[in-house]
Design an enzyme around this catalytic site. Structure first.
Site, PDB file in Angstrom:
ATOM      1  N   ASP A  91      26.072 -31.562 -11.673  1.00  0.00           N
ATOM      2  CA  ASP A  91      27.214 -31.727 -12.574  1.00  0.00           C
ATOM      3  C   ASP A  91      27.108 -33.106 -13.216  1.00  0.00           C
ATOM      4  OD1 ASP A  91      27.935 -29.363 -11.311  1.00  0.00           O
ATOM      5  OD2 ASP A  91      30.043 -29.933 -11.057  1.00  0.00           O
ATOM      6  N   LYS A 153      32.247 -28.046 -18.144  1.00  0.00           N
ATOM      7  CA  LYS A 153      33.211 -28.359 -17.085  1.00  0.00           C
ATOM      8  C   LYS A 153      34.284 -29.286 -17.632  1.00  0.00           C
ATOM      9  CE  LYS A 153      33.342 -30.721 -12.559  1.00  0.00           C
ATOM     10  NZ  LYS A 153      32.505 -31.328 -11.486  1.00  0.00           N
ATOM     11  N   LYS A 182      33.641 -24.148 -15.964  1.00  0.00           N
ATOM     12  CA  LYS A 182      34.143 -24.657 -14.684  1.00  0.00           C
ATOM     13  C   LYS A 182      35.408 -25.463 -14.914  1.00  0.00           C
ATOM     14  CE  LYS A 182      33.024 -27.580 -10.679  1.00  0.00           C
ATOM     15  NZ  LYS A 182      31.959 -28.288  -9.936  1.00  0.00           N
TER      16      LYS A 182
END
Length: 221
Positions: A91, A153, A182
């Site tokens: 991430d 995300k 996400k």
């Protein structure tokens, strides 16, 4: 949607500065027990977490975290070392200042370089939506779609806000079909988790859902 299905969307997360090996071990054990999507932990713990999890749970870690303003070369080095240590998912945080400067090509190129390094490993791109206006979020949907990354995300959870339903709706409208979403930051209830999933999130970055389930089990509910 039953609780087992909800848990399968969860990246069980512990990224606080004070996280200890014992706490990371607990995250791994809970992640395995509740069959979550992954455990998301600091880079320094990847080797430890991978050894604890074996092949029972994917290990996710963070790059350029939480501010995103490291040089691309530094993010690439971080990513290389995390993958060597056994990370299954990455991430990364974008350079938000470059977004504010409308230097979208810089952001896209950086993401592409990290994805080239990740190869078939999952790359999620944190755009820190709470710091962006609507047009900037739309531009980031386009950039992430073009970059080859696997996920967009919402948040680090370390800035001024976390995931919102509106952001997930916006992402769903503007990302290409191959980009998953996400939601992360501030997801504090089962009802919220269900709503995020219904709106299009494929992952939920949170520690609270597992804690809620554990609390319900211990109280007999």
């Amino acid at each position: 949607m039953d609780i087992k299905e909800i848990l399968s969307f969860v990246d069980h997360t512990l990224l606080t500065q004070t996280a200890t090996p014992e706490e990371i071990k607990q995250i791994i054990e809970d992640g395995i027990k509740y069959n979550v999507a992954s455990a998301c932990i600091p880079p320094s713990y990847v080797t430890f977490a991978k050894e604890a999890a074996g092949d029972k749970l994917p290990i996710c870690t963070v790059i350029g975290f939480p501010n995103g303003y490291q040089m691309t070369s530094v993010k690439l080095f971080e990513t290389e070392k995390a993958l060597e240590a056994g990370a299954d998912e990455i991430d990364m945080v974008i350079n938000i200042g470059m977004v504010k400067d409308k230097n979208y090509s810089y952001v896209e190129n950086e993401i592409k370089q990290l994805k080239d390094l990740c190869k078939d490993k999952i790359l999620k791109v944190i755009i820190e939506a709470c710091l962006l206006n609507e047009q900037e979020k739309i531009e980031m949907c386009k950039v992430v779609s073009a970059s080859g990354a696997d996920f967009i995300k919402t948040s680090t959870g370390f800035s001024t806000g976390g995931a919102t339903f509106c952001d997930i709706e916006l992402f769903k409208k503007h990302v290409d079909s191959h980009v998953k979403i996400k939601a992360a930051g501030g997801i504090s209830s089962i009802d919220d988790a269900i709503r995020f999933i219904e709106l299009g999130a494929s992952r939920l970055g949170t520690s609270r859902i597992v804690k809620i389930v554990k609390s319900e089990e211990s109280s007999g509910y």
